[in-house]
Design a protein around this motif. Structure first.
Motif, PDB file in Angstrom:
ATOM      1  N   LEU A  15      73.665  50.794   1.577  1.00 40.18           N
ATOM      2  CA  LEU A  15      72.408  51.467   1.233  1.00 40.18           C
ATOM      3  C   LEU A  15      72.108  51.329  -0.254  1.00 40.18           C
ATOM      4  N   ALA A  16      73.128  51.485  -1.089  1.00 40.14           N
ATOM      5  CA  ALA A  16      72.931  51.347  -2.536  1.00 40.14           C
ATOM      6  C   ALA A  16      72.453  49.940  -2.888  1.00 40.14           C
ATOM      7  N   ARG A  17      73.016  48.936  -2.254  1.00 39.62           N
ATOM      8  CA  ARG A  17      72.596  47.552  -2.533  1.00 39.62           C
ATOM      9  C   ARG A  17      71.157  47.314  -2.075  1.00 39.62           C
ATOM     10  N   LEU A  18      70.791  47.911  -0.941  1.00 29.29           N
ATOM     11  CA  LEU A  18      69.410  47.792  -0.467  1.00 29.29           C
ATOM     12  C   LEU A  18      68.438  48.456  -1.439  1.00 29.29           C
ATOM     13  N   CYS A  19      68.864  49.567  -2.013  1.00 26.34           N
ATOM     14  CA  CYS A  19      68.029  50.237  -3.021  1.00 26.34           C
ATOM     15  C   CYS A  19      67.887  49.361  -4.265  1.00 26.34           C
ATOM     16  N   LYS A  20      68.980  48.747  -4.688  1.00 22.64           N
ATOM     17  CA  LYS A  20      68.924  47.869  -5.860  1.00 22.64           C
ATOM     18  C   LYS A  20      67.964  46.706  -5.633  1.00 22.64           C
ATOM     19  N   GLN A  21      67.883  46.248  -4.387  1.00 22.81           N
ATOM     20  CA  GLN A  21      67.007  45.127  -4.067  1.00 22.81           C
ATOM     21  C   GLN A  21      65.561  45.550  -3.838  1.00 22.81           C
ATOM     22  N   GLY A  22      65.307  46.869  -3.860  1.00 25.27           N
ATOM     23  CA  GLY A  22      63.931  47.350  -3.750  1.00 25.27           C
ATOM     24  C   GLY A  22      63.478  47.707  -2.354  1.00 25.27           C
ATOM     25  N   TYR A  23      64.379  47.724  -1.370  1.00 24.85           N
ATOM     26  CA  TYR A  23      63.980  48.080  -0.015  1.00 24.85           C
ATOM     27  C   TYR A  23      63.721  49.574   0.136  1.00 24.85           C
ATOM     28  N   PHE A  24      64.420  50.400  -0.634  1.00 19.71           N
ATOM     29  CA  PHE A  24      64.226  51.849  -0.612  1.00 19.71           C
ATOM     30  C   PHE A  24      64.165  52.373  -2.046  1.00 19.71           C
ATOM     31  N   MET A  25      63.345  53.402  -2.249  1.00 15.75           N
ATOM     32  CA  MET A  25      63.251  54.012  -3.573  1.00 15.75           C
ATOM     33  C   MET A  25      63.429  55.531  -3.536  1.00 15.75           C
ATOM     34  N   THR A  26      63.259  56.145  -2.368  1.00 15.56           N
ATOM     35  CA  THR A  26      63.364  57.600  -2.248  1.00 15.56           C
ATOM     36  C   THR A  26      64.321  57.952  -1.121  1.00 15.56           C
ATOM     37  N   ILE A  27      65.367  58.716  -1.445  1.00 15.45           N
ATOM     38  CA  ILE A  27      66.335  59.175  -0.452  1.00 15.45           C
ATOM     39  C   ILE A  27      66.387  60.691  -0.516  1.00 15.45           C
ATOM     40  N   LEU A  28      66.093  61.326   0.594  1.00 18.13           N
ATOM     41  CA  LEU A  28      66.198  62.777   0.725  1.00 18.13           C
ATOM     42  C   LEU A  28      67.406  63.060   1.605  1.00 18.13           C
ATOM     43  N   THR A  29      68.349  63.840   1.103  1.00 22.89           N
ATOM     44  CA  THR A  29      69.569  64.084   1.862  1.00 22.89           C
ATOM     45  C   THR A  29      69.902  65.564   1.924  1.00 22.89           C
ATOM     46  N   SER A  30      70.431  65.967   3.060  1.00 23.18           N
ATOM     47  CA  SER A  30      70.926  67.327   3.236  1.00 23.18           C
ATOM     48  C   SER A  30      72.413  67.416   2.934  1.00 23.18           C
ATOM     49  N   GLY A  31      73.044  66.289   2.683  1.00 24.43           N
ATOM     50  CA  GLY A  31      74.476  66.284   2.386  1.00 24.43           C
ATOM     51  C   GLY A  31      74.790  66.981   1.077  1.00 24.43           C
ATOM     52  N   ILE A  32      75.899  67.691   1.047  1.00 31.54           N
ATOM     53  CA  ILE A  32      76.296  68.421  -0.163  1.00 31.54           C
ATOM     54  C   ILE A  32      77.505  67.786  -0.835  1.00 31.54           C
ATOM     55  N   ASP A  33      78.070  66.751  -0.201  1.00 29.76           N
ATOM     56  CA  ASP A  33      79.216  66.068  -0.797  1.00 29.76           C
ATOM     57  C   ASP A  33      78.732  65.058  -1.832  1.00 29.76           C
ATOM     58  N   ALA A  34      79.670  64.323  -2.421  1.00 28.17           N
ATOM     59  CA  ALA A  34      79.337  63.368  -3.482  1.00 28.17           C
ATOM     60  C   ALA A  34      79.495  61.919  -3.028  1.00 28.17           C
ATOM     61  N   LEU A  35      79.529  61.679  -1.712  1.00 25.83           N
ATOM     62  CA  LEU A  35      79.777  60.337  -1.219  1.00 25.83           C
ATOM     63  C   LEU A  35      78.669  59.360  -1.601  1.00 25.83           C
ATOM     64  N   LEU A  36      77.437  59.804  -1.476  1.00 24.06           N
ATOM     65  CA  LEU A  36      76.325  58.929  -1.841  1.00 24.06           C
ATOM     66  C   LEU A  36      76.395  58.536  -3.313  1.00 24.06           C
ATOM     67  N   GLU A  37      76.632  59.538  -4.162  1.00 25.15           N
ATOM     68  CA  GLU A  37      76.699  59.269  -5.600  1.00 25.15           C
ATOM     69  C   GLU A  37      77.836  58.295  -5.919  1.00 25.15           C
ATOM     70  N   ARG A  38      78.971  58.479  -5.274  1.00 21.63           N
ATOM     71  CA  ARG A  38      80.103  57.581  -5.502  1.00 21.63           C
ATOM     72  C   ARG A  38      79.768  56.157  -5.096  1.00 21.63           C
ATOM     73  N   ALA A  39      79.098  56.017  -3.965  1.00 20.15           N
ATOM     74  CA  ALA A  39      78.726  54.685  -3.494  1.00 20.15           C
ATOM     75  C   ALA A  39      77.759  54.009  -4.451  1.00 20.15           C
ATOM     76  N   PHE A  40      76.790  54.770  -4.954  1.00 24.86           N
ATOM     77  CA  PHE A  40      75.812  54.198  -5.876  1.00 24.86           C
ATOM     78  C   PHE A  40      76.471  53.786  -7.187  1.00 24.86           C
ATOM     79  N   VAL A  41      77.368  54.606  -7.688  1.00 29.05           N
ATOM     80  CA  VAL A  41      78.071  54.273  -8.927  1.00 29.05           C
ATOM     81  C   VAL A  41      78.929  53.028  -8.735  1.00 29.05           C
TER      82      VAL A  41
END
Length: 560
Positions: free
Chosen positions: A89-115
């Motif tokens: 998902l992070a790579r798809l965002c870098k390529q411009g396929y997505f720009m807005t992600i709304l999440t109900s998750g409270i963990d830090a997994l998304l942030e870790r993946a993006f970093v």
């Protein structure tokens, strides 16, 4: 074992690729709490997989203990979690396929993946509801279209930030003014990953009358009474084309498979019929008869290759007129199959039917004059195709930057040709006044576009007077002079005067729909390609949105 990729996922990948290449608004991604707070985690926290049991257990704890219990329960998941899906998902965002992600998750997994994929603070804007003010969040959502950064908004809070929604694990309501911004975002095209069992506030904002798509990604087929499923069915009449279940319905697998499909970069299939080859094979009179017999309606005739029909001549209900290449590509990108015809000096693109209305597109040269300008292009198109209406679709300059934004759509209630002027010198003072008439667009088409604007969830639509002339205006002083001559004008362009002159001469309904690509202020070159793609796409999508309502199918012949 190779994953069986559902047709809905293949179709979604194709749409995402088209949007990126046309500079259109990306789909929004919603990742639900069920996608991150799995049944295993719920059981580890309260010894039960049920949401009601988790709710009862957490609500008996104070805020500090609630955070501590959730951190402990999620710690094991974070330690063993496979980040490959979120990294995709992070790579798809870098390529411009997505720009807005709304999440109900409270963990830090998304942030870790993006970093881990090299997305730093300059590229990724991380926002947490409860940490940032609702007014600030509203401003960030409103400005998202103008900024190149990826927006990650956590709706339930963040364990790292020590912030949790008061009703966790439920999200019951959003407050104003944030509610308005989220409602606008959520009624754009969406991909919902995971069942929104706990997202009552999100479900309340999803309109059943919107025509935007919702792709629903879940491991198991949802029950018939699933609320999101019902919303999809209310919008589209069926849910199967938008449902991604099975192995590809798991978040990690979904994002990996989507990335793999997008790497293939499918292209639009364009079928070309070269009528010149027919002329070389048959006598001239027979070739001409073949051209005249080729019919645009019904849809079967549009897609039937070279099969001749018994229709007397090539015809269409609506002729779409574009000028620049970016305008033409914005229209063509909305159709999976396009067939080309060559008649005299022009190429006509048969698009198919939308809302029971057959469509053909033709491309004019810039300006209204000349042998290939809008006046002759529209006139010849009407003569060949006998359309019931002509709609010009493309880009324009805005005249009210304080009230308008790049990408806003301008619909011409009237067009005024500004080249016809009276320049008078009296007592040493020169005065200029416009001598052209304000030509009013078709009342029927104005009615249909006003009606369509009511259900349009995209960028703002403005109805009003547009100025039309032969000059490509990119000078603030000259633009201000034009605006002073007609303060009511909302924008300007170069081909509308030719459109209305040709359509009125042939007694055909007409309207002009163009979106703002610049302000004609000397800075047309700034982000020119991106702005023009966005504007052209908005104008094309809004026009197709109106046509899809079906209000033009029963058009009476002649002007309204």
């Amino acid at each position: 074992m190779e994953t069986d990729v559902p047709q809905a996922l293949k179709h979604l990948a194709r749409l995402l690729d088209l949007r990126k290449r046309q500079g259109d608004q990306p789909y929004r991604v919603v990742i639900t709490l069920a996608a991150s707070l799995s049944a295993e985690v719920r059981k580890a926290i309260c010894h039960s997989e049920g949401w009601s049991d988790l709710r009862a257990y957490l609500h008996q704890l104070g805020p500090h203990d609630r955070l501590g219990v959730l951190k402990q329960g999620l710690a094991l998941q974070e330690a063993s979690q496979d980040l490959s899906g979120y990294r995709a998902l992070a790579r798809l965002c870098k390529q411009g396929y997505f720009m807005t992600i709304l999440t109900s998750g409270i963990d830090a997994l998304l942030e870790r993946a993006f970093v881990s994929e090299g997305l730093g603070l300059e590229q990724l804007c991380q926002l947490v509801l409860g940490r940032e003010s609702e007014v600030y969040l509203q401003e960030k959502l409103r400005d998202q279209a103008r900024r190149p950064e990826i927006l990650l908004l956590k709706l339930f809070g963040s364990l790292e930030a020590g912030v949790l929604a008061p009703d966790f694990p439920d999200l019951l309501e959003f407050r104003y003014p944030l509610r308005e911004s989220l409602e606008r975002e959520l009624n754009e095209d969406l991909i919902v990953v995971g069942s929104p069992t706990q997202e009552e506030a999100i479900l309340r904002l999803l309109s059943t009358t919107s025509h935007s798509s919702i792709y629903y990604v879940v491991p198991e087929a949802p029950p018939e009474d699933d609320r999101l499923l019902r919303i999809i069915e209310a919008r589209h009449g069926e849910s199967a084309p938008f449902l991604i279940c099975g192995a590809c319905g798991r978040p990690a697998t979904f994002f990996r498979e989507l990335e793999a499909l997008l790497s293939a970069r499918p292209t639009i299939a364009v079928r070309v019929t070269e009528l010149e080859t027919q002329r070389s094979a048959v006598p001239a009179s027979t070739a001409q008869q073949a051209i005249e017999q080729r019919a645009v309606s019904p849809p079967a005739a549009l897609l039937a290759g070279n099969t001749l029909t018994s229709q007397p001549r090539l015809r269409t209900d609506v002729l779409l007129v574009t000028v620049t290449e970016v305008e033409a590509q914005a229209v063509l990108a909305l159709f999976s199959q396009v067939e080309q015809y060559y008649l005299d000096q022009k190429t006509y693109y048969l698009l198919g039917e939308v809302g029971g209305t057959s469509l053909v597109m033709v491309q004019s040269e810039m300006g209204q004059g000349g042998v290939a300008g809008s006046l002759l292009t529209v006139s010849e198109g009407i003569r060949h195709l006998q359309p019931r209406a002509v709609i010009m679709v493309g880009i324009a300059f805005g005249l009210k930057p304080g009230e308008q934004h790049i990408g806003d759509i301008l619909v011409a209630r009237q067009i005024l040709a500004y080249e016809l002027q009276a320049v008078v010198a009296r007592e040493g003072q020169r005065s200029v006044r416009l001598r052209g008439d304000r030509v009013t667009a078709s009342p029927l088409l104005l009615d249909r576009f006003k009606s369509g604007a009511k259900s349009w969830m995209g960028q703002r639509v403005h109805f009003g007077l547009l100025l039309s002339g032969e000059k490509l205006v990119n000078d603030k002083e000259y633009r201000d002079q034009l605006q002073a001559l007609e303060p009511e004008a909302i924008g300007g362009e170069m081909e509308g005067a030719g459109l209305c002159a040709a359509a009125q001469h042939h007694k055909v309904d007409w309207i002009l729909v163009k979106a703002i690509a610049d302000w004609a202020d000397g800075f047309k070159h700034v982000n020119k390609e991106r702005r023009q793609r966005k504007a052209a796409s908005n104008a094309a999508r809004f026009t197709l949105h109106v046509l899809a309502q079906g209000g033009l199918a029963p058009l009476a012949s002649g002007p309204s």
